[in-house]
Enzyme design. Structure first.
Site, mmCIF file in Angstrom:
data_model
loop_
_atom_site.group_PDB
_atom_site.id
_atom_site.type_symbol
_atom_site.label_atom_id
_atom_site.label_comp_id
_atom_site.label_asym_id
_atom_site.label_seq_id
_atom_site.Cartn_x
_atom_site.Cartn_y
_atom_site.Cartn_z
ATOM 1 N N SER A 74 -7.567 9.619 30.463
ATOM 2 C CA SER A 74 -6.494 9.996 29.545
ATOM 3 C C SER A 74 -5.867 11.353 29.786
ATOM 4 C CB SER A 74 -7.001 9.916 28.102
ATOM 5 O OG SER A 74 -7.255 8.578 27.748
ATOM 6 N N SER B 170 -4.381 8.328 27.192
ATOM 7 C CA SER B 170 -4.003 8.424 25.788
ATOM 8 C C SER B 170 -3.386 9.761 25.403
ATOM 9 C CB SER B 170 -5.237 8.171 24.918
ATOM 10 O OG SER B 170 -6.219 9.169 25.113
ATOM 11 N N LYS C 284 -3.400 17.864 21.803
ATOM 12 C CA LYS C 284 -3.493 16.472 21.368
ATOM 13 C C LYS C 284 -4.001 16.431 19.930
ATOM 14 C CE LYS C 284 -5.611 12.235 23.347
ATOM 15 N NZ LYS C 284 -6.418 11.785 24.521
#
Length: 474
Positions: free
Chosen positions: A186, A162, A86
């Site tokens: 997330s 996310s 990420k």
């Protein structure tokens, strides 16, 4: 098996092929890069691909296998395995964007995040950075700055957030492993919607050094994978106390407690309950069907209530808003136009929360944690849906639940947020067949520091065929 076919296998199979000499790390890395190039125009999982770095690192792996230290290199658990992270993890030479426009003005990272370094020390090869919600504040990865991450199983639908890019990249077969963060859900939300395995370790288990924070008192880092074995290998490679400054003040500094060798121990003797009440009322039939399938496979028939769960979610909301606003207050004053509108508005609301409310939320959080700890005196494992429904269409603002019209963005995390608040370890397992055409996940919760139990249950479900993570048919 050639590298193009091998890249669709799990990480353990890739590492064994490199270890045996059946394929080179360079060929495997090139296959990953080629698949990213061929598919990411449709998925939008990656924001950066570090091609030259990846091939250089893979060549180093191959050289080590031909060196006098080859025996030691062959022992590395993730030998030659491509992975991605990420884009809130530091990658040397890249700006750490955290999904934002504002951080494009920041200096490139001087070094890699600690967990990136640990995975490379285990033999893995970093290939890039992944799409996410701005500053990790969201559950859909519909990022207005770089575009949404698309669900590989249905490109018209969200990948979740996310850590949406992290979930999509694994489901698409672009890489076998990714890292994400989980503050309010997330990791578990994208794992559920993309049909893969995800692990949110106990709060403080893995150091966050070299990652962009969202809410320091709630942030967890963890892996995604297409098999429980891969999840465990990755988790084991990242464990251990920090030894270099600066340190993550939230890290518990525990010694490593490897779990890979315990995956075959099964579920016999484990006391397993199914969360009812709040977790049944806030889920569509497809999510409840997934939980029921898992419960039936495990012989778990006792329904139990999680005490204070609604108060726990309310506390998580307040803490998230207030801490998030405090972190971004300068930019909210100086550059409000450069935030995504929804993120900006939520941060602004957080800046107006009275301190007394936040203090009370922290007291509620502590009491809630104590109540749940007592529940784990009776149970080893608890089961709950990961998301209230399967992936919704990109751009959809609402979904229907029990006759109510609910906004998608906050409510994709309605079942994960109360668990994040108290830092429990959770393995999200993917279930197929509960929805007509899409996967949906189930949370396997354990007591603090008992990731081993959650992963044992996940492994048993995978072995029984109840939980599966196939590569999307792109």
């Amino acid at each position: 098996m050639n590298a193009d076919a091998l890249i669709l296998q799990d990480a353990a199979a890739m590492a064994e092929a490199v270890r045996s000499g059946a394929v080179s790390a360079v060929a495997l890395t090139q296959a990953s890069l080629d698949r990213i190039g061929a598919t990411d125009g449709r998925i939008n999982a990656f924001t950066d691909v570090v091609r030259e770095r990846a091939l250089r690192r893979a060549a180093q792996v191959d050289a080590s296998l031909a060196s006098p230290n080859a025996a030691r290199t062959r022992e590395l658990p993730l030998l030659g395995v491509p992975f991605a992270v990420k884009n809130l993890f530091d990658i040397a030479g890249l700006q750490t964007l955290a999904g934002s426009k504002i951080e494009r003005d920041s200096a490139p990272a001087r070094g890699d995040a600690l967990l990136v370094r640990r995975l490379e020390s285990a033999g893995a090869v970093l290939v890039g950075a992944l799409n996410m919600d701005e500053y990790a504040y969201g559950f859909t990865t519909e990022n207005s700055h770089v575009g949404p991450a698309h669900n590989p199983h249905d490109l018209t639908r969200i990948a979740g957030g996310s850590s949406g890019g992290s979930g999509a990249a694994v489901a698409a077969g672009q890489v076998a492993l990714t890292l994400g963060s989980d503050t309010n859900g997330s990791i578990r939300v994208p794992a559920s919607l993309c049909g893969i395995f995800g692990l949110k370790p106990t709060f403080g288990r893995l150091p966050r050094t070299g990652s962009y924070p969202f809410i320091s008192s709630l942030d967890h880092l963890g892996p995604f994978a297409r098999s429980v074995r891969d999840l465990a290998l990755t988790y084991d490679a990242m464990q251990g106390p920090e030894t270099h400054a600066p340190r993550d003040p939230g890290c518990a500094q525990r010694t490593a407690e490897p779990v890979s060798a315990q995956l075959s121990h099964g579920t016999r003797g484990l006391r397993i309950g199914v969360l009812g009440g709040y977790f049944r009322e806030r889920a569509l039939p497809e999510a409840l069907s997934a939980v029921d399938r898992v419960a039936e496979a495990l012989g778990a028939h006792q329904m139990v209530e999680l005490p204070m769960v609604e108060a726990g979610r309310a506390a998580a909301f307040l803490i998230t808003n207030a801490e998030g606003a405090a972190l971004h207050l300068h930019d909210l004053r100086q550059r409000p136009q450069d935030f995504e509108p929804l993120s900006r508005d939520r941060f602004l609301a957080g800046a107006l929360i009275p301190a007394a409310w936040v203090a009370r939320a922290q007291r509620v959080r502590r009491l809630y944690a104590e109540q749940v700890a007592r529940l784990f005196e009776r149970f080893d494992i608890l089961l709950a849906p990961s998301t209230p429904c399967a992936a919704t269409p990109i751009g959809a603002e609402w979904f229907e639940l029990n006759g109510q019209r609910l906004p998608v963005r906050p409510n994709m995390g309605v079942l994960t947020q109360p668990i994040s608040c108290i830092g429990l370890p959770v393995c999200a397992v993917p279930v197929w067949g509960a929805h007509a055409s899409l996967p949906i996940g189930v949370q396997v919760l354990a007591a603090p520091w008992r990731e081993d139990l959650a992963l044992r249950v996940a492994a048993a479900l995978e072995a029984a065929g109840v939980a599966q993570a196939p590569v999307a048919a792109l």
